[in-house]
Write a protein that holds these residues in place. Sequence first.
Motif, PDB file in Angstrom:
ATOM      1  N   GLY A  58      15.295   2.407   5.154  1.00 27.02           N
ATOM      2  CA  GLY A  58      14.065   1.759   5.599  1.00 27.02           C
ATOM      3  C   GLY A  58      13.272   1.359   4.371  1.00 27.02           C
ATOM      4  N   ASN A  59      12.064   1.908   4.244  1.00 25.90           N
ATOM      5  CA  ASN A  59      11.215   1.634   3.077  1.00 25.90           C
ATOM      6  C   ASN A  59      11.163   2.802   2.095  1.00 25.90           C
ATOM      7  N   VAL A  60      12.022   3.794   2.292  1.00 24.18           N
ATOM      8  CA  VAL A  60      12.001   5.011   1.471  1.00 24.18           C
ATOM      9  C   VAL A  60      13.202   5.017   0.528  1.00 24.18           C
ATOM     10  N   GLU A  61      12.953   5.362  -0.736  1.00 25.28           N
ATOM     11  CA  GLU A  61      14.030   5.506  -1.713  1.00 25.28           C
ATOM     12  C   GLU A  61      14.314   6.983  -1.939  1.00 25.28           C
ATOM     13  N   LYS A  62      15.595   7.346  -1.904  1.00 33.12           N
ATOM     14  CA  LYS A  62      15.998   8.738  -2.129  1.00 33.12           C
ATOM     15  C   LYS A  62      17.073   8.768  -3.196  1.00 33.12           C
ATOM     16  N   MET A  63      16.799   9.448  -4.291  1.00 36.30           N
ATOM     17  CA  MET A  63      17.790   9.644  -5.347  1.00 36.30           C
ATOM     18  C   MET A  63      18.715  10.785  -4.921  1.00 36.30           C
ATOM     19  N   PHE A  64      19.984  10.696  -5.283  1.00 36.60           N
ATOM     20  CA  PHE A  64      20.934  11.747  -4.945  1.00 36.60           C
ATOM     21  C   PHE A  64      21.942  11.900  -6.073  1.00 36.60           C
ATOM     22  N   SER A  65      22.650  13.026  -6.046  1.00 35.22           N
ATOM     23  CA  SER A  65      23.685  13.269  -7.053  1.00 35.22           C
ATOM     24  C   SER A  65      24.852  14.014  -6.415  1.00 35.22           C
ATOM     25  N   GLU A  66      25.881  14.186  -7.189  1.00 34.35           N
ATOM     26  CA  GLU A  66      27.117  14.829  -6.760  1.00 34.35           C
ATOM     27  C   GLU A  66      26.849  16.137  -6.023  1.00 34.35           C
ATOM     28  N   GLY A  67      27.524  16.320  -4.893  1.00 33.84           N
ATOM     29  CA  GLY A  67      27.400  17.549  -4.119  1.00 33.84           C
ATOM     30  C   GLY A  67      26.341  17.501  -3.030  1.00 33.84           C
ATOM     31  N   GLU A  68      25.529  16.458  -3.011  1.00 28.07           N
ATOM     32  CA  GLU A  68      24.468  16.355  -2.012  1.00 28.07           C
ATOM     33  C   GLU A  68      24.955  15.648  -0.750  1.00 28.07           C
ATOM     34  N   ILE A  69      24.193  15.838   0.325  1.00 25.76           N
ATOM     35  CA  ILE A  69      24.396  15.131   1.590  1.00 25.76           C
ATOM     36  C   ILE A  69      23.136  14.317   1.850  1.00 25.76           C
ATOM     37  N   VAL A  70      23.318  13.043   2.173  1.00 26.34           N
ATOM     38  CA  VAL A  70      22.199  12.155   2.482  1.00 26.34           C
ATOM     39  C   VAL A  70      22.254  11.828   3.959  1.00 26.34           C
ATOM     40  N   GLN A  71      21.166  12.064   4.686  1.00 25.80           N
ATOM     41  CA  GLN A  71      21.069  11.794   6.125  1.00 25.80           C
ATOM     42  C   GLN A  71      20.366  10.460   6.349  1.00 25.80           C
ATOM     43  N   ILE A  72      20.955   9.612   7.189  1.00 29.13           N
ATOM     44  CA  ILE A  72      20.366   8.306   7.518  1.00 29.13           C
ATOM     45  C   ILE A  72      20.294   8.193   9.030  1.00 29.13           C
ATOM     46  N   ASN A  73      19.101   7.912   9.551  1.00 29.64           N
ATOM     47  CA  ASN A  73      18.906   7.833  10.998  1.00 29.64           C
ATOM     48  C   ASN A  73      18.548   6.418  11.438  1.00 29.64           C
ATOM     49  N   SER A  74      19.464   5.739  12.045  1.00 30.49           N
ATOM     50  CA  SER A  74      19.256   4.486  12.784  1.00 30.49           C
ATOM     51  C   SER A  74      18.335   3.469  12.132  1.00 30.49           C
ATOM     52  N   CYS A  75      18.482   3.221  10.869  1.00 32.43           N
ATOM     53  CA  CYS A  75      17.662   2.176  10.247  1.00 32.43           C
ATOM     54  C   CYS A  75      18.478   1.465   9.172  1.00 32.43           C
ATOM     55  N   LYS A  76      17.998   0.317   8.811  1.00 30.86           N
ATOM     56  CA  LYS A  76      18.648  -0.472   7.779  1.00 30.86           C
ATOM     57  C   LYS A  76      18.612   0.294   6.461  1.00 30.86           C
ATOM     58  N   HIS A  77      19.728   0.286   5.743  1.00 36.92           N
ATOM     59  CA  HIS A  77      19.791   1.046   4.499  1.00 36.92           C
ATOM     60  C   HIS A  77      20.774   0.411   3.513  1.00 36.92           C
ATOM     61  N   ASN A  78      20.662   0.854   2.269  1.00 39.16           N
ATOM     62  CA  ASN A  78      21.544   0.399   1.196  1.00 39.16           C
ATOM     63  C   ASN A  78      21.816   1.586   0.289  1.00 39.16           C
ATOM     64  N   VAL A  79      22.937   1.570  -0.389  1.00 38.69           N
ATOM     65  CA  VAL A  79      23.288   2.609  -1.355  1.00 38.69           C
ATOM     66  C   VAL A  79      23.617   1.912  -2.668  1.00 38.69           C
ATOM     67  N   ILE A  80      23.031   2.419  -3.754  1.00 38.84           N
ATOM     68  CA  ILE A  80      23.175   1.800  -5.071  1.00 38.84           C
ATOM     69  C   ILE A  80      23.669   2.847  -6.072  1.00 38.84           C
ATOM     70  N   ASN A  81      24.643   2.483  -6.881  1.00 34.69           N
ATOM     71  CA  ASN A  81      25.089   3.353  -7.960  1.00 34.69           C
ATOM     72  C   ASN A  81      24.153   3.137  -9.143  1.00 34.69           C
ATOM     73  N   CYS A  82      23.344   4.132  -9.432  1.00 35.95           N
ATOM     74  CA  CYS A  82      22.371   4.060 -10.538  1.00 35.95           C
ATOM     75  C   CYS A  82      22.891   4.727 -11.798  1.00 35.95           C
ATOM     76  N   GLY A  83      24.084   5.282 -11.737  1.00 32.80           N
ATOM     77  CA  GLY A  83      24.622   6.012 -12.878  1.00 32.80           C
ATOM     78  C   GLY A  83      25.484   5.154 -13.783  1.00 32.80           C
ATOM     79  N   ASN A  84      26.051   5.793 -14.783  1.00 29.44           N
ATOM     80  CA  ASN A  84      26.938   5.134 -15.743  1.00 29.44           C
ATOM     81  C   ASN A  84      28.404   5.371 -15.438  1.00 29.44           C
TER      82      ASN A  84
END
Length: 97
Positions: A58-84
């Motif tokens: 939606g309009n929220v940005e969430k940073m994540f890293s290896e080993g985490e779980i990201v929950q997404i509920n019924s909204c438009k979303h995107n995933v971006i690789n911010c690492g090297n």
Amino acid sequence: MGVEKLFSNSKSIVLLNSNDRRIGIVLLKPGEDVGFHGEGAFEEKLYILRGNGKAIIGNVEKMFSEGEIVQINSCKHNVINCGNDILIYVYDCSVKR
């Protein structure tokens, strides 16, 4: 064979695709994203296997890293690789009950 060879023509491989569930694995190179998608009656979980990045949910940005779980509920979303390094995650998308 390196993991990148599996993804030579695509960013993802679908492992299961049924009427109520889709499971797959995504590989993103540094700076890549999957593109905005996913409105509707679905819930999605991302299991981060390697790397780190950012999910825009939606309009929220969430940073994540290896080993985490990201929950997404019924909204438009995107995933971006911010690492090297390569970002690899499994998605599990199911009909919201």
